[in-house]
Design a protein around this motif. Structure first.
Motif, short mmCIF file in Angstrom:
data_model
loop_
_atom_site.label_atom_id
_atom_site.label_comp_id
_atom_site.label_asym_id
_atom_site.label_seq_id
_atom_site.Cartn_x
_atom_site.Cartn_y
_atom_site.Cartn_z
N GLU A 45 0.80 -1.23 0.00
CA GLU A 45 0.00 0.00 0.00
C GLU A 45 0.84 1.28 0.00
N GLY A 70 -1.20 -3.90 -3.12
CA GLY A 70 -1.93 -2.67 -2.84
C GLY A 70 -1.13 -1.41 -3.10
N ARG A 97 -4.95 -5.24 -6.41
CA ARG A 97 -5.04 -3.86 -5.94
C ARG A 97 -3.82 -3.04 -6.34
#
Length: 218
Positions: free
Chosen positions: A129, A149, A169
């Motif tokens: 992320e 992510g 993602r």
């Protein structure tokens, strides 16, 4: 590092930990040595624009620290046992990480937009992320890097070892360049390895365009 650069720079905010603040203040007034920030806690600091060339941040805590435009040329943010610095949520927008050693570092949810990571070393790094929008990752070594992510929008790659883990993602839109694979793609609990033309196709389906260097040339 130039003593003039150091003396003309002051952190926008010092760390909350008194020991880390004292370390920075002492380093800023002394000449001739690199910052030795091993195992110190720099949380609460804004060190944007600082020149930390060849500094040591092994096992340091830099979580949520603002480091925009900071220079980490040849800085060491890892240790022999891959217990690296904690940069969770740190803001490294526009930072210079050329030849930085980030082996074992935690870059989870960090922002590295527009950073220069040419010839940096990232082994066993958690960058899940994290944001690498427009980041230059050229001639770098990424081995065992978790990019699930992560956002690689418009990032530029060049002959990188790119043995990373991604998932649906992971944003690849505008990603360009050349890489050595393979990568591991997770879909739920299952995973598969992609290399060569299959890897190129997977990236293309997500709006990127990379060329995978044939294994014979690796």
């Amino acid at each position: 590092m130039s003593s003039g650069i150091r003396k003309n720079w002051n952190p926008a905010a010092f760390p909350a930990a008194p020991e880390a603040t004292h370390l920075l203040q002492e380093w800023m007034t002394e000449e001739g040595y690199s910052l030795f920030g091993i195992e110190h806690d720099f949380r609460g600091a804004d060190l944007s624009g600082g020149d930390f060339t060849k500094a040591w941040f092994t096992q340091a805590v830099l979580a949520d620290v603002r480091l925009t435009g900071a220079i980490f040329y040849r800085a060491d943010l890892q240790s022999a046992d891959l217990t690296g610095a904690d940069l969770t949520g740190a803001d490294l927008t526009g930072a210079d990480l050329v030849k930085a050693n980030l082996d074992g570092a935690v870059l989870r949810s960090a922002r590295l937009d527009g950073a220069d990571m040419a010839r940096a070393s990232l082994q066993e790094v958690d960058a899940s992320e994290a944001s690498f929008r427009g980041t230059r990752i050229m001639g770098a070594s990424l081995l065992g890097v978790d990019l699930r992510g992560a956002d690689l929008t418009d990032a530029v790659l060049f002959q990188n070892t790119f043995k990373v883990t991604v998932d649906d993602r992971t944003v690849m839109h505008g990603l360009t360049g050349t890489v050595f694979g393979p990568i591991t793609v997770f879909c739920g609990a299952s995973s598969r390895d992609l290399a060569d033309a299959e890897l190129e196709e997977w990236v293309a389906e997500r709006g990127g365009q990379v060329q995978v260097i044939p294994r014979a040339q690796q």
